[in-house]
Design a protein around this motif. Structure first.
Motif, PDB file in Angstrom:
ATOM      1  N   GLU A  11       1.859  -2.711  -6.232  1.00  0.00           N
ATOM      2  CA  GLU A  11       1.253  -1.625  -7.006  1.00  0.00           C
ATOM      3  C   GLU A  11       2.034  -0.331  -6.803  1.00  0.00           C
ATOM      4  O   GLU A  11       2.247   0.103  -5.669  1.00  0.00           O
ATOM      5  N   PRO A  12       2.485   0.314  -7.876  1.00  0.00           N
ATOM      6  CA  PRO A  12       3.212   1.581  -7.718  1.00  0.00           C
ATOM      7  C   PRO A  12       2.295   2.709  -7.303  1.00  0.00           C
ATOM      8  O   PRO A  12       1.094   2.691  -7.582  1.00  0.00           O
ATOM      9  N   MET A  13       2.860   3.724  -6.662  1.00  0.00           N
ATOM     10  CA  MET A  13       2.102   4.920  -6.328  1.00  0.00           C
ATOM     11  C   MET A  13       1.813   5.732  -7.583  1.00  0.00           C
ATOM     12  O   MET A  13       0.703   6.219  -7.781  1.00  0.00           O
ATOM     13  N   SER A  14       2.826   5.893  -8.431  1.00  0.00           N
ATOM     14  CA  SER A  14       2.714   6.737  -9.619  1.00  0.00           C
ATOM     15  C   SER A  14       3.919   6.479 -10.508  1.00  0.00           C
ATOM     16  O   SER A  14       4.745   5.606 -10.205  1.00  0.00           O
TER      17      SER A  14
ATOM     18  N   GLN B  23       1.615  -6.192   1.377  1.00  0.00           N
ATOM     19  CA  GLN B  23       0.601  -6.956   0.644  1.00  0.00           C
ATOM     20  C   GLN B  23      -0.784  -6.347   0.834  1.00  0.00           C
ATOM     21  O   GLN B  23      -1.561  -6.210  -0.115  1.00  0.00           O
ATOM     22  N   ALA B  24      -1.104  -6.001   2.086  1.00  0.00           N
ATOM     23  CA  ALA B  24      -2.407  -5.382   2.354  1.00  0.00           C
ATOM     24  C   ALA B  24      -2.515  -4.033   1.660  1.00  0.00           C
ATOM     25  O   ALA B  24      -3.570  -3.679   1.111  1.00  0.00           O
ATOM     26  N   PHE B  25      -1.425  -3.267   1.648  1.00  0.00           N
ATOM     27  CA  PHE B  25      -1.407  -1.957   0.996  1.00  0.00           C
ATOM     28  C   PHE B  25      -1.650  -2.114  -0.504  1.00  0.00           C
ATOM     29  O   PHE B  25      -2.372  -1.325  -1.121  1.00  0.00           O
ATOM     30  N   THR B  26      -1.050  -3.140  -1.112  1.00  0.00           N
ATOM     31  CA  THR B  26      -1.231  -3.394  -2.534  1.00  0.00           C
ATOM     32  C   THR B  26      -2.702  -3.571  -2.883  1.00  0.00           C
ATOM     33  O   THR B  26      -3.212  -2.945  -3.822  1.00  0.00           O
ATOM     34  N   GLU B  27      -3.382  -4.428  -2.128  1.00  0.00           N
ATOM     35  CA  GLU B  27      -4.794  -4.703  -2.413  1.00  0.00           C
ATOM     36  C   GLU B  27      -5.658  -3.457  -2.252  1.00  0.00           C
ATOM     37  O   GLU B  27      -6.516  -3.167  -3.087  1.00  0.00           O
ATOM     38  N   GLU B  28      -5.418  -2.689  -1.183  1.00  0.00           N
ATOM     39  CA  GLU B  28      -6.237  -1.511  -0.930  1.00  0.00           C
ATOM     40  C   GLU B  28      -5.939  -0.400  -1.921  1.00  0.00           C
ATOM     41  O   GLU B  28      -6.838   0.333  -2.356  1.00  0.00           O
ATOM     42  N   LEU B  29      -4.666  -0.255  -2.314  1.00  0.00           N
ATOM     43  CA  LEU B  29      -4.301   0.774  -3.294  1.00  0.00           C
ATOM     44  C   LEU B  29      -4.933   0.473  -4.650  1.00  0.00           C
ATOM     45  O   LEU B  29      -5.446   1.379  -5.321  1.00  0.00           O
ATOM     46  N   ARG B  30      -4.892  -0.776  -5.062  1.00  0.00           N
ATOM     47  CA  ARG B  30      -5.501  -1.146  -6.337  1.00  0.00           C
ATOM     48  C   ARG B  30      -7.001  -0.864  -6.329  1.00  0.00           C
ATOM     49  O   ARG B  30      -7.562  -0.400  -7.320  1.00  0.00           O
ATOM     50  N   ARG B  31      -7.634  -1.126  -5.208  1.00  0.00           N
ATOM     51  CA  ARG B  31      -9.060  -0.867  -5.089  1.00  0.00           C
ATOM     52  C   ARG B  31      -9.337   0.641  -5.137  1.00  0.00           C
ATOM     53  O   ARG B  31     -10.251   1.094  -5.816  1.00  0.00           O
ATOM     54  N   PHE B  32      -8.518   1.414  -4.435  1.00  0.00           N
ATOM     55  CA  PHE B  32      -8.725   2.859  -4.387  1.00  0.00           C
ATOM     56  C   PHE B  32      -8.534   3.500  -5.762  1.00  0.00           C
ATOM     57  O   PHE B  32      -9.232   4.453  -6.116  1.00  0.00           O
ATOM     58  N   LYS B  33      -7.606   2.975  -6.552  1.00  0.00           N
ATOM     59  CA  LYS B  33      -7.353   3.532  -7.879  1.00  0.00           C
ATOM     60  C   LYS B  33      -8.541   3.367  -8.826  1.00  0.00           C
ATOM     61  O   LYS B  33      -8.598   4.034  -9.867  1.00  0.00           O
ATOM     62  N   GLN B  34      -9.474   2.512  -8.494  1.00  0.00           N
ATOM     63  CA  GLN B  34     -10.661   2.324  -9.318  1.00  0.00           C
ATOM     64  C   GLN B  34     -11.782   3.300  -8.962  1.00  0.00           C
ATOM     65  O   GLN B  34     -12.808   3.350  -9.643  1.00  0.00           O
ATOM     66  N   GLU B  35     -11.571   4.072  -7.923  1.00  0.00           N
ATOM     67  CA  GLU B  35     -12.621   4.957  -7.428  1.00  0.00           C
ATOM     68  C   GLU B  35     -12.467   6.378  -7.975  1.00  0.00           C
ATOM     69  O   GLU B  35     -11.367   6.817  -8.311  1.00  0.00           O
ATOM     70  N   ARG B  36     -13.568   7.090  -8.003  1.00  0.00           N
ATOM     71  CA  ARG B  36     -13.568   8.481  -8.451  1.00  0.00           C
ATOM     72  C   ARG B  36     -12.716   9.352  -7.524  1.00  0.00           C
ATOM     73  O   ARG B  36     -12.095  10.322  -7.965  1.00  0.00           O
ATOM     74  N   ALA B  37     -12.635   8.990  -6.250  1.00  0.00           N
ATOM     75  CA  ALA B  37     -11.860   9.779  -5.291  1.00  0.00           C
ATOM     76  C   ALA B  37     -10.391   9.838  -5.680  1.00  0.00           C
ATOM     77  O   ALA B  37      -9.718  10.853  -5.462  1.00  0.00           O
ATOM     78  N   TYR B  38      -9.870   8.771  -6.274  1.00  0.00           N
ATOM     79  CA  TYR B  38      -8.476   8.739  -6.713  1.00  0.00           C
ATOM     80  C   TYR B  38      -8.253   9.724  -7.863  1.00  0.00           C
ATOM     81  O   TYR B  38      -7.315  10.523  -7.848  1.00  0.00           O
TER      82      TYR B  38
END
Length: 262
Positions: A102-105, A220-235
């Motif tokens: 997952e890219p950062m931006s 791999q772990a970062f990918t999963e957590e980043l994708r999850r975080f991008k779905q949140e309002r905090a992102y």
């Protein structure tokens, strides 16, 4: 699906050696505001905050160092640090870097000009005879970088490039859209410097980690957590805080030239 992804993330972290998690992760970057930068000794930025949040959830502490981009690249290639923030994925770096999927931006390289000295630029051919300020260590696409029709003048910082622009030492400056808007605002040049519509290149930028078995699992772990975080309002809130809600790092564009690595 969310439970399965979370379970996978936990399993990946459990596979990491205790030594890898006991030590703080060392990341390098240059000043690339508003994505990642130093302000009065404090690290800030969209991708800095997102990365910090993701690693916090993974239980990983991070130390940041800021330096010129060329030195950042040398550090990761020589294995002198654990990773680099906001780097493009290119084949030549696969030997020494591993990336989360997952890219950062995303970055969009565009041109900025002084309103008092306007130029009609709708494609690269319109740059003939002009001088364009570029940043040391950056590339903007083969067509742009190898053209002999115009001059490219390097500067040590993005601020220096804008200084040269308003003093008439270059005709145009090329930089990422959000970076240029941020600098224009910070330097008080919003009435003097304008952004042109042509997108020179567009590319996703990633967290790059030095290639080790532990870092491959961490990616791999970062990918999963980043994708999850991008779905949140905090992102979304992080992005809006740095852009005023006017743009997103993942905005799509219609017109762009072939992109090359930062």
């Amino acid at each position: 699906m969310r439970y399965a992804a979370r379970l996978l993330c936990i399993m990946l972290l459990a596979c990491l050696s205790p030594l890898a998690l006991a030590e703080r992760l060392r990341l390098v970057s240059d000043d690339w505001a508003p994505y990642v930068y130093l302000e009065q000794g404090q690290a800030k930025g969209i991708d800095y905050e997102v990365t910090t949040q993701v690693f916090r959830r993974l239980g990983v502490e991070v130390d940041w160092q800021f330096m010129p981009w060329k030195r950042c690249l040398a550090m990761v290639e020589q294995g002198l640090t654990d990773g680099v923030m906001d780097i493009f994925r290119v084949e030549s770096r696969e030997a020494f870097l591993v990336y989360p999927e997952e890219p950062m931006s995303h970055v969009e390289f565009v041109l900025f000009q002084d309103r008092n000295r306007p130029h009609a630029v709708t494609h690269l051919g319109d740059l003939a005879g002009l001088s364009v300020g570029i940043s040391s260590g950056y590339t903007y696409g083969k067509a742009f970088s190898e053209s002999s029709a115009f001059k490219r003048e390097s500067a040590p910082t993005h601020e220096a490039n804008f200084g040269k622009l308003i003093r008439g030492r270059v005709d145009l400056v090329v930089t990422d859209r959000l970076v240029g808007r941020y600098l224009r605002r910070q330097l008080g040049l919003e009435q003097q410097v304008e952004e042109l519509p042509l997108v020179i290149s567009r590319q996703a930028q990633y967290l790059g980690l030095t290639r080790t078995p532990e870092h491959q699992l961490l990616a791999q772990a970062f990918t999963e957590e980043l994708r999850r975080f991008k779905q949140e309002r905090a992102y979304t809130a992080i992005i809006e805080r740095y852009t005023g809600g006017s743009a997103s790092p993942s905005d799509a564009v219609e017109q762009h030239e072939h992109s090359m690595p930062r």
